[in-house]
Design a protein around this motif. Structure first.
Motif, short mmCIF file in Angstrom:
data_model
loop_
_atom_site.label_atom_id
_atom_site.label_comp_id
_atom_site.label_asym_id
_atom_site.label_seq_id
_atom_site.Cartn_x
_atom_site.Cartn_y
_atom_site.Cartn_z
N PHE A 14 0.70 -1.29 -0.14
CA PHE A 14 0.12 0.04 -0.05
C PHE A 14 0.94 1.22 0.20
O PHE A 14 0.74 2.24 -0.70
N GLY A 15 2.06 1.28 0.76
CA GLY A 15 2.64 2.38 0.80
C GLY A 15 3.60 2.82 -0.59
O GLY A 15 3.68 3.65 -0.89
N VAL A 16 3.88 1.70 -1.17
CA VAL A 16 4.35 1.92 -2.78
C VAL A 16 3.50 2.51 -3.33
O VAL A 16 3.69 3.40 -4.26
N LEU A 17 2.35 2.19 -3.46
CA LEU A 17 1.38 2.47 -4.46
C LEU A 17 0.88 3.79 -4.12
O LEU A 17 0.58 4.62 -4.98
N LYS A 18 0.64 4.19 -2.64
CA LYS A 18 0.17 5.32 -2.25
C LYS A 18 1.15 6.52 -2.61
O LYS A 18 0.93 7.88 -2.70
N GLU A 19 2.53 6.01 -2.49
CA GLU A 19 3.64 7.20 -3.05
C GLU A 19 3.86 7.09 -4.36
O GLU A 19 4.58 8.09 -4.67
N PHE A 20 3.28 6.38 -5.20
CA PHE A 20 3.39 6.38 -6.74
C PHE A 20 2.66 7.56 -7.25
O PHE A 20 1.25 7.30 -7.66
N ARG A 21 3.06 8.95 -7.20
CA ARG A 21 2.35 10.11 -7.99
C ARG A 21 3.38 10.85 -8.65
O ARG A 21 3.88 11.76 -8.26
N PRO A 22 3.36 10.26 -9.91
CA PRO A 22 4.28 10.74 -10.79
C PRO A 22 4.08 12.37 -11.16
O PRO A 22 4.99 13.08 -11.45
N SER A 23 2.68 12.68 -10.99
CA SER A 23 2.32 14.06 -11.43
C SER A 23 2.72 15.05 -10.27
O SER A 23 2.86 16.46 -10.60
N GLY A 82 -7.40 9.93 -2.11
CA GLY A 82 -6.32 10.36 -3.16
C GLY A 82 -6.90 10.14 -4.51
O GLY A 82 -6.69 10.91 -5.39
N ILE A 83 -7.85 9.17 -4.77
CA ILE A 83 -8.54 9.17 -5.90
C ILE A 83 -9.39 10.37 -6.18
O ILE A 83 -9.37 10.68 -7.46
N ILE A 84 -9.97 10.85 -5.18
CA ILE A 84 -10.75 12.02 -5.60
C ILE A 84 -9.88 13.16 -5.82
O ILE A 84 -10.11 13.99 -6.76
N VAL A 85 -8.73 13.16 -5.38
CA VAL A 85 -7.60 14.23 -5.64
C VAL A 85 -7.35 14.44 -7.09
O VAL A 85 -7.28 15.19 -7.87
N TYR A 86 -6.87 13.02 -7.33
CA TYR A 86 -6.35 13.06 -8.96
C TYR A 86 -7.61 12.87 -9.97
O TYR A 86 -7.29 13.40 -10.93
N ILE A 87 -8.77 12.58 -9.67
CA ILE A 87 -9.77 12.89 -10.61
C ILE A 87 -10.21 14.25 -10.66
O ILE A 87 -10.30 14.99 -11.66
#
Length: 171
Positions: A14-23, A82-87
């Motif tokens: 979960f930590g790796v996926l949550k921190e995968f924010r290339p933008s 996080g999903i709401i933020v990037y949408i």
């Protein structure tokens, strides 16, 4: 496999996926360029402060609510926010909508409290140091992969700042 090891492995994934924010390193450039086109003054004076203050207020609330709700709902809330933020980053074009986005980003960041403390609630004290190392490594691996992917994609002109948000949402 021991229970503490399973918890550590799940939290690390979960930590790796949550921190995968290339933008994320390019969010100011994204807000400053088409299709959004905010000025640097608007970004720095009207948008970013909302996220900072929202994070500060929500951090206190989340910190107090985390013990009552027992971590998992807060970790789920972090994923949903996080999903709401990037949408919202993909679709929002008005200052007020991006300010609302920053409130959700503050919530996303505030929920990190539950992610880091869940380990200590579920793991025996003898494994604290090991599990702390695992979760910290997962955080750093996610950030490193995110930074490398974003830099390679932007530097090679393979994707726009707008397209980078889709990679982040996918993560």
């Amino acid at each position: 496999m021991d229970a503490w090891w399973k918890i550590s492995l799940l939290l690390c994934c979960f930590g790796v996926l949550k921190e995968f924010r290339p933008s994320e390193p390019f969010v100011t450039k994204y807000f400053n360029n088409p299709p959004v086109n905010f000025s640097i003054e608007v970004i720095n004076e009207q948008i970013y402060p909302v996220g900072t203050y929202a994070n500060m207020v929500l951090l206190v609330i989340i910190f107090l609510v985390t013990d009552y709700l027992r971590y998992k709902p807060i970790i789920i809330l972090q994923g949903v926010s996080g999903i709401i933020v990037y949408i919202m980053i993909i679709v929002c074009r008005d200052v007020w909508a991006v300010q609302l986005l920053e409130v959700f980003y503050g919530l996303f960041m505030a929920c990190d409290v539950a992610y880091y403390t869940y380990t200590y609630a579920k793991v025996d004290k003898s494994h604290y140091q090991t599990v702390t190392g695992h979760t910290r490594a997962a955080y750093l691996i996610g950030r490193a992969i995110s930074g490398i992917v974003s830099q390679v994609l932007i530097s090679s002109d393979s994707i726009s700042y707008y397209g980078l948000n889709f990679f982040t949402l996918g993560g």
